[in-house]
Design a protein around this motif. Structure first.
Motif, PDB file in Angstrom:
ATOM      1  N   GLY A  62       2.737   4.419   3.598  1.00 26.05           N
ATOM      2  CA  GLY A  62       3.106   3.451   4.539  1.00 26.05           C
ATOM      3  C   GLY A  62       2.766   1.910   4.477  1.00 26.05           C
ATOM      4  O   GLY A  62       1.395   1.849   4.723  1.00 26.05           O
ATOM      5  N   ARG A  63       3.356   1.166   4.233  1.00 30.73           N
ATOM      6  CA  ARG A  63       3.203  -0.278   4.336  1.00 30.73           C
ATOM      7  C   ARG A  63       2.370  -0.790   5.529  1.00 30.73           C
ATOM      8  O   ARG A  63       1.673  -1.886   5.625  1.00 30.73           O
ATOM      9  CB  ARG A  63       4.301  -1.102   3.814  1.00 30.73           C
ATOM     10  N   ARG A  64       2.779  -0.373   6.725  1.00 32.85           N
ATOM     11  CA  ARG A  64       2.262  -0.755   7.789  1.00 32.85           C
ATOM     12  C   ARG A  64       0.889  -0.365   8.092  1.00 32.85           C
ATOM     13  O   ARG A  64       0.191  -0.917   9.114  1.00 32.85           O
ATOM     14  CB  ARG A  64       3.229  -0.457   8.862  1.00 32.85           C
ATOM     15  N   TRP A  67      -1.761  -2.800   4.645  1.00 39.52           N
ATOM     16  CA  TRP A  67      -1.907  -4.107   4.829  1.00 39.52           C
ATOM     17  C   TRP A  67      -3.267  -4.146   5.318  1.00 39.52           C
ATOM     18  O   TRP A  67      -4.208  -5.367   5.348  1.00 39.52           O
ATOM     19  CB  TRP A  67      -0.971  -5.067   5.361  1.00 39.52           C
TER      20      TRP A  67
ATOM     21  N   THR B  10       7.770  -9.245   6.720  1.00 38.40           N
ATOM     22  CA  THR B  10       8.250  -7.870   6.075  1.00 38.40           C
ATOM     23  C   THR B  10       7.620  -7.963   4.847  1.00 38.40           C
ATOM     24  O   THR B  10       7.252  -6.679   4.447  1.00 38.40           O
ATOM     25  CB  THR B  10       9.688  -8.346   5.713  1.00 38.40           C
ATOM     26  N   GLU B  11       6.810  -8.892   4.202  1.00 39.68           N
ATOM     27  CA  GLU B  11       6.233  -8.610   3.011  1.00 39.68           C
ATOM     28  C   GLU B  11       4.773  -8.293   3.030  1.00 39.68           C
ATOM     29  O   GLU B  11       4.230  -7.354   2.557  1.00 39.68           O
ATOM     30  CB  GLU B  11       6.217 -10.013   2.004  1.00 39.68           C
ATOM     31  N   HIS B  12       4.266  -8.913   4.026  1.00 37.45           N
ATOM     32  CA  HIS B  12       2.633  -8.728   4.186  1.00 37.45           C
ATOM     33  C   HIS B  12       2.442  -7.418   5.073  1.00 37.45           C
ATOM     34  O   HIS B  12       1.507  -6.890   4.608  1.00 37.45           O
ATOM     35  CB  HIS B  12       2.109  -9.708   4.629  1.00 37.45           C
ATOM     36  N   PHE B  13       3.255  -7.132   6.062  1.00 37.47           N
ATOM     37  CA  PHE B  13       3.133  -6.193   7.094  1.00 37.47           C
ATOM     38  C   PHE B  13       4.132  -5.095   6.711  1.00 37.47           C
ATOM     39  O   PHE B  13       4.060  -3.948   7.435  1.00 37.47           O
ATOM     40  CB  PHE B  13       3.331  -6.710   8.454  1.00 37.47           C
ATOM     41  N   GLY B  14       5.081  -5.404   5.846  1.00 37.65           N
ATOM     42  CA  GLY B  14       5.806  -4.127   5.450  1.00 37.65           C
ATOM     43  C   GLY B  14       6.679  -3.580   6.383  1.00 37.65           C
ATOM     44  O   GLY B  14       7.092  -2.487   6.600  1.00 37.65           O
ATOM     45  N   ILE B  15       7.054  -4.718   7.450  1.00 37.79           N
ATOM     46  CA  ILE B  15       8.065  -4.317   8.405  1.00 37.79           C
ATOM     47  C   ILE B  15       9.578  -4.266   7.944  1.00 37.79           C
ATOM     48  O   ILE B  15       9.693  -5.166   7.192  1.00 37.79           O
ATOM     49  CB  ILE B  15       7.923  -5.348   9.665  1.00 37.79           C
TER      50      ILE B  15
END
Lengths: 408, 82
Positions: A62-64, A67, B10-15
């Motif tokens: 998961g990207r959240r 990071w 959206t890109e750095h935090f992936g939301i």
């Protein structure tokens, strides 16, 4: 009341031999090294490593989460999820207070440290990421696992260098035996191979193989031509569960963690005791705890780093404990040294050895060192009847842990 | 500036971009004070400037559009002063 015992109900592995337990085991059984030039280490005196095959961390965990966390946390989370899925446990439906997490971490992976020190040196204080501290603290591996699966019981990291993953499993065992926990997610995670500082520093102390002309031949435990270890990375995580608890939910049990022992050589800051005194002691404690004698052990998954000093002292320790030791293998010959991940990866491999009754071969054993004197499985996997196996782990600082697994 | 902040979110935090509307607050996206501090770090890095005053304007309760406006105003003030 019946005596509590510890079952292994879940396995997870993320290693240079593969992402996942099945991929790792199959690659280990091929018995050749995964070491290769590593662009992360370009320009360093030793510029090769054993590296985990590329995987998309954002897609996997998961990207959240990605990071704000370092690579050793990514590996821990991915591997814990595999182990939990394998166990069949449903974290939405468990009493989280009875679930602990204990993860071995040596120096984490320090992903952002080089950039942060550079920013600090040029006075760019506002450029320092607020994530630096919480992304790199060793205890964040168990903390992030707990957040991920709502494990609200005891939660901590263990640091005994290259033995950390094994030590974590030993402590997890005791949390279950004492009645503190019914389930503990335990293992180790580290990515020293992705750290240029680690690669430079281990080289400078003379610990790494410098076989740059032949990286695939560099990790050669017990071979006469060994000259040091090869940096690796990875995580091994086991779901340990009180046997009655596992039985009540009719869980499939891979094996039992029957005993463990830990010790310190109290001898030298980096060198192992020449006769492996601490390893002998740890194995003795583990056997006693398991209620077994040396003759009951059918196989040893050795620490076997491929450094000249480690392998000779370990062989001496095994001869002291076993007289004629059972067949031995060296997982690091294929996947290098994952530091804090290593002991837990080798524990999971020991469990797979028991369940398949197959010992994976040691790579690169072309010219066995005559001073070693062990029966080392090489070239091809060996079918072997075993009801108990031991795994040994040794760390800088003289810290040792031995684990004993028995068939379920 | 709003597009830039949305791109970071959206890109750095992936939301997921689908979660974002003109009235979305950072809070709505589970972005805490550390995530906001990280947003400022990324913004300052991308734009090559330092705006310490921004800390007061970025709170979890503000919308992405309000944050973008505050950042744009401070940036203009800083540019006029230099």
């Amino acid at each position: 009341m019946t005596r509590r015992s510890v079952s292994v109900t879940g396995l997870g592995l993320t290693t240079p031999a593969g992402v996942g337990t099945k991929a790792t085991w199959e690659r280990l059984c091929e018995g050749t090294s995964t070491a290769a030039p590593d662009d992360r280490l370009a320009g360093l005196p030793v510029d090769f490593s054993c590296r985990i095959p590329d995987f998309d961390a954002s897609a996997a965990i998961g990207r959240r989460i990605v990071w704000r966390t370092d690579r050793f946390v990514h590996l821990a989370l991915l591997t814990a999820r595999e182990a939990l899925a394998d166990s069949g446990l449903d974290p939405t439906d468990w009493d989280g207070d009875r679930v602990g997490v204990v993860i071995g971490v040596g120096a984490s992976s320090q992903d952002t440290a080089p950039l942060s020190y550079e920013q600090l040196a040029r006075g760019a204080h506002r450029a320092l990421s607020p994530t630096i501290v919480p992304r790199s603290m060793p205890n964040m591996a168990p903390a992030e696992i707990a957040i991920d699966c709502r494990a609200t019981g005891p939660n901590f990291a263990v640091s005994t260098a290259c033995a950390s993953g094994a030590t974590a499993l030993g402590l997890a065992h005791d949390l279950i035996i004492s009645g503190t926990c019914d389930i503990v997610i335990a293992g180790g995670s580290e990515s020293a191979g992705s750290s240029r500082l680690a690669a430079g520093a281990f080289w400078r102390m003379g610990a790494l193989s410098t076989r740059r002309h032949d990286p695939a031949g560099a990790s050669r435990p017990f071979d006469a031509d060994r000259d040091g270890f090869v940096l690796g990375e990875g995580a091994g995580i086991l779901v340990l569960e009180e046997t009655g608890h596992a039985r009540a939910r009719r869980a499939a049990v891979h094996a039992r963690l029957a005993g463990h022992g830990s010790s310190c050589d109290a001898h030298h800051w980096t060198s192992p005791h020449p006769r492996g005194r601490g390893t002998v002691q740890a194995l003795g404690t583990a056997l006693t705890g398991a209620g077994l004698t040396p003759a009951d052990i059918g196989h040893v998954n050795a620490h076997a780093t491929s450094t000249p000093a480690n392998d000779i002292s370990e062989a001496e320790a095994l001869r002291t404990v076993f007289g004629t030791p059972p067949p031995v293998t060296a997982t690091k010959s294929v996947i290098g040294h994952a530091i804090a991940g290593a002991g837990a990866i080798e524990a999971a491999v020991s469990v797979l050895t028991l369940t398949t009754q197959t010992i994976h071969p040691t790579a690169n054993l072309d010219r066995p060192d005559p001073a070693i004197g062990l029966d080392i499985v090489s070239k091809v996997p060996r079918q072997h009847r075993m009801s108990a196996v031991a795994s040994t782990s040794v760390g800088f600082g003289g810290q040792n842990t031995a684990l004993v697994f028995t068939t379920a | 500036m709003e597009a830039r902040i949305i791109a970071i979110v959206t890109e750095h935090f992936g939301i997921d971009p689908a979660e974002i509307t003109p009235t979305t607050t950072f809070e709505d996206l589970d972005m805490d004070s550390l995530a906001l501090a990280e947003t400022v770090v990324v913004l300052e890095d991308q734009l090559g400037l330092e705006l310490p005053e921004i800390e007061g304007a970025f709170s979890p309760a503000v919308t992405l559009a309000q944050a973008a406006e505050a950042f744009a105003q401070l940036r203009a003030t800083a540019a006029a002063a230099s």
